[in-house]
Design a protein around this motif. Structure first.
Motif, short mmCIF file in Angstrom:
data_model
loop_
_atom_site.label_atom_id
_atom_site.label_comp_id
_atom_site.label_asym_id
_atom_site.label_seq_id
_atom_site.Cartn_x
_atom_site.Cartn_y
_atom_site.Cartn_z
N ILE A 36 32.29 27.85 48.03
CA ILE A 36 33.59 28.36 47.56
C ILE A 36 34.36 28.96 48.73
O ILE A 36 35.56 28.72 48.90
N ARG A 37 33.67 29.73 49.55
CA ARG A 37 34.33 30.35 50.71
C ARG A 37 34.93 29.30 51.63
O ARG A 37 36.08 29.43 52.07
N TRP A 38 34.18 28.25 51.95
CA TRP A 38 34.69 27.22 52.86
C TRP A 38 35.78 26.40 52.20
O TRP A 38 36.74 25.98 52.87
N ASP A 39 35.68 26.14 50.89
CA ASP A 39 36.76 25.43 50.20
C ASP A 39 38.05 26.24 50.24
O ASP A 39 39.13 25.68 50.47
N GLU A 40 37.95 27.55 50.05
CA GLU A 40 39.14 28.39 50.12
C GLU A 40 39.73 28.36 51.52
O GLU A 40 40.96 28.28 51.69
N ARG A 41 38.89 28.43 52.53
CA ARG A 41 39.38 28.39 53.92
C ARG A 41 40.02 27.05 54.22
O ARG A 41 41.07 26.99 54.85
N MET A 43 41.44 25.01 52.11
CA MET A 43 42.72 24.93 51.42
C MET A 43 43.79 25.72 52.17
O MET A 43 44.93 25.26 52.33
N ASP A 44 43.44 26.90 52.66
CA ASP A 44 44.40 27.70 53.44
C ASP A 44 44.87 26.93 54.68
O ASP A 44 46.06 26.91 55.00
N LEU A 152 38.44 18.46 48.41
CA LEU A 152 38.21 19.75 47.74
C LEU A 152 37.67 19.59 46.33
O LEU A 152 37.35 20.58 45.67
#
Length: 160
Positions: A36-41, A43-44, A152
């Motif tokens: 989840i952390r890497w997916d959020e990064r 996406m940013d 993603l």
């Protein structure tokens, strides 16, 4: 003596099984958290990259339509290019191969737009009714968006 060893062995086996189950659950939770952390990064980074490309597209089209104050606008466009390039480096480190390939295509279209603004006299005008440089950038961005969504795990039209 055997009567005492069997319950003790049961307790040891139960404790070991409990420890292993807890360790496996914690490991799975940690992996989910990291994903989840890497997916959020990711996406940013994707949003930052596409935002810079869109800003460049708007300014580049403005320069091509109205060449008034070309030096000032061109300097702004070059600054945006530096930012886009830095965002691409982060993207290349985090993205899957398909998304990175799509971003390379966007970069090639942005390079064409930059060349057109730097040397407007050498740029071939688009064919009548054909796609403009801006249309090519937008088409490449649409392909990038689709690849990023797949990477993603976002499927279109499905509720979250």
């Amino acid at each position: 003596m055997l009567a005492q060893i069997l319950p003790l062995a049961g307790v040891v086996i139960g404790a070991l099984a409990s420890y292993l189950a807890t360790a496996m659950a914690e490991r799975a939770r940690f992996r989910r958290s990291m994903a989840i952390r890497w997916d959020e990064r990711r996406m940013d980074v994707y949003v930052e990259y596409t935002s810079h490309v869109k800003k460049m597209l708007k300014l580049g089209e403005k320069i091509l339509r109205d060449p008034a104050d070309p030096a000032g606008r061109q300097a702004d466009l070059e600054a945006l290019e530096e930012e886009r390039s830095a965002r691409f480096e982060a993207l290349a480190l985090l993205a899957d191969p398909a998304t990175t390939d799509a971003a390379h295509t966007v970069n090639r279209q942005v390079a064409r737009l930059l060349r057109a603004t730097r040397e407007p006299d050498r740029t071939e005008p688009p064919a009548a009714g054909g796609p403009s440089l801006g249309d090519d950038v937008v088409a490449a961005l649409n392909t990038f968006h689709a690849a990023a969504r797949r990477g993603l795990g976002v499927s279109s039209g499905s509720p979250l």
